[in-house]
Design a protein around this motif. Sequence first.
Motif, short mmCIF file in Angstrom:
data_model
loop_
_atom_site.label_atom_id
_atom_site.label_comp_id
_atom_site.label_asym_id
_atom_site.label_seq_id
_atom_site.Cartn_x
_atom_site.Cartn_y
_atom_site.Cartn_z
N PRO A 1 1.04 -0.95 -0.35
CA PRO A 1 0.25 -0.01 -0.14
C PRO A 1 1.04 1.20 0.38
CG PRO A 1 0.09 -1.16 2.86
CD PRO A 1 1.10 -1.82 1.31
N SER A 2 0.43 2.29 -0.24
CA SER A 2 0.74 3.57 0.27
C SER A 2 0.86 4.40 1.25
CB SER A 2 0.61 5.06 -1.61
OG SER A 2 -0.95 5.15 0.21
N ILE A 3 2.04 5.42 1.34
CA ILE A 3 1.96 5.52 2.45
C ILE A 3 0.72 6.06 3.19
CG2 ILE A 3 3.39 7.00 4.21
CD1 ILE A 3 6.05 6.37 1.95
N GLU A 4 0.28 6.51 2.51
CA GLU A 4 -1.14 7.06 2.95
C GLU A 4 -2.24 6.42 3.26
OE1 GLU A 4 0.67 8.21 0.23
OE2 GLU A 4 2.11 10.29 0.98
N ASP A 5 -2.25 5.33 2.20
CA ASP A 5 -3.41 4.40 2.75
C ASP A 5 -3.04 3.50 3.63
OD1 ASP A 5 -4.85 5.39 0.59
OD2 ASP A 5 -3.95 3.79 -1.14
N TYR A 6 -1.34 2.81 3.96
CA TYR A 6 -1.12 1.98 4.85
C TYR A 6 -1.56 2.78 6.02
CZ TYR A 6 2.42 -0.01 8.29
OH TYR A 6 2.97 -0.66 9.43
N ARG A 7 -0.86 3.84 6.80
CA ARG A 7 -1.23 4.96 8.05
C ARG A 7 -2.65 5.02 7.88
NH1 ARG A 7 1.60 10.61 7.73
NH2 ARG A 7 1.25 9.94 10.39
N ARG A 8 -3.47 5.81 7.03
CA ARG A 8 -4.91 6.07 7.59
C ARG A 8 -5.53 4.41 8.31
NH1 ARG A 8 -8.62 4.63 4.36
NH2 ARG A 8 -7.10 4.47 2.07
N LEU A 9 -5.18 2.66 6.89
CA LEU A 9 -5.87 2.00 7.74
C LEU A 9 -5.15 1.29 8.70
CD1 LEU A 9 -5.60 -0.30 3.93
CD2 LEU A 9 -7.75 0.38 5.44
N GLU B 1 -4.35 3.60 11.34
CA GLU B 1 -5.47 4.43 12.21
C GLU B 1 -6.98 3.86 12.13
OE1 GLU B 1 -4.47 7.84 13.49
OE2 GLU B 1 -2.66 7.49 12.27
N ILE B 2 -7.92 4.10 11.67
CA ILE B 2 -9.19 3.30 10.87
C ILE B 2 -9.72 2.16 11.41
CG2 ILE B 2 -10.08 5.49 10.12
CD1 ILE B 2 -9.98 3.75 7.33
N ALA B 3 -8.74 1.03 11.97
CA ALA B 3 -8.80 -0.12 11.87
C ALA B 3 -8.57 -0.22 13.45
CB ALA B 3 -8.05 -1.43 11.13
N GLY B 4 -7.64 0.41 14.38
CA GLY B 4 -7.64 0.52 15.05
C GLY B 4 -6.41 -0.05 15.38
N LEU B 5 -5.40 -0.44 14.93
CA LEU B 5 -3.42 -0.90 15.04
C LEU B 5 -2.86 0.85 15.36
CD1 LEU B 5 -3.57 -3.04 11.81
CD2 LEU B 5 -4.49 -3.65 13.87
N SER B 6 -2.25 0.00 15.70
CA SER B 6 -1.32 1.36 16.68
C SER B 6 -0.76 2.37 15.03
CB SER B 6 0.11 0.95 16.94
OG SER B 6 0.80 0.28 16.86
N PRO B 7 -1.32 3.37 15.45
CA PRO B 7 -0.64 4.15 14.49
C PRO B 7 1.00 4.04 14.20
CG PRO B 7 -1.13 5.37 16.73
CD PRO B 7 -1.70 4.24 17.07
N LYS B 8 1.50 4.61 12.95
CA LYS B 8 2.76 4.48 12.68
C LYS B 8 2.88 6.44 11.90
CE LYS B 8 3.59 0.52 13.88
NZ LYS B 8 4.01 0.25 15.57
N SER B 9 4.54 6.38 12.18
CA SER B 9 5.19 7.75 11.61
C SER B 9 4.78 8.04 10.13
CB SER B 9 5.77 8.41 12.54
OG SER B 9 7.02 7.83 12.44
N LYS B 10 5.13 8.70 9.13
CA LYS B 10 5.26 9.05 8.11
C LYS B 10 6.67 8.01 7.49
CE LYS B 10 5.48 11.72 4.41
NZ LYS B 10 5.86 12.87 3.30
#
Length: 143
Positions: free
Chosen positions: A15-23, A25-34
């Motif tokens: 996935p793209s960096i943006e899709d990876y980070r967004r998914l 977060e919205i799926a409830g996994l821990s956020p990852k920095s850019k």
Amino acid sequence: MIHEGSDYQVHIGTPSIEDYRRLREIAGLSPKSKEAAEKGLPNTLYATTIRYQAGETVAMGRVIGDNGCFYQIVDIAVDPSHQGKGLGKIIVSSLIDYVKAEAPDGAYVSLIADGPAKYLYAKFGFEPVTPESIGMAFRVQRT
């Protein structure tokens, strides 16, 4: 399952960096920095994403590891508005198919199962490793 004419399309690729980070977060996994995503995603051995109506990525999963002895399934995430449609099962199935085709005999495949996800993973042959082993982790905290 996704069938011909479906609004969902399966894609093999990271996935793209943006899709990876967004998914995550919205799926409830821990956020990852850019920065973390920029460093980590290129090291993906194999990934599957699902797009809705040829647009937004709504599900993902990756395989990481040393491509020989150890493989880990990570980042299984489905947009909550698309859950309950079998997308997670499709993602995991794709990742397992890759590992079974590519990993040498004796390779160790692991994952961390959060909550009820353990029931999905059990369908693919994953078993708890306790009490002989326990999962352990720590997070790097930069202040």
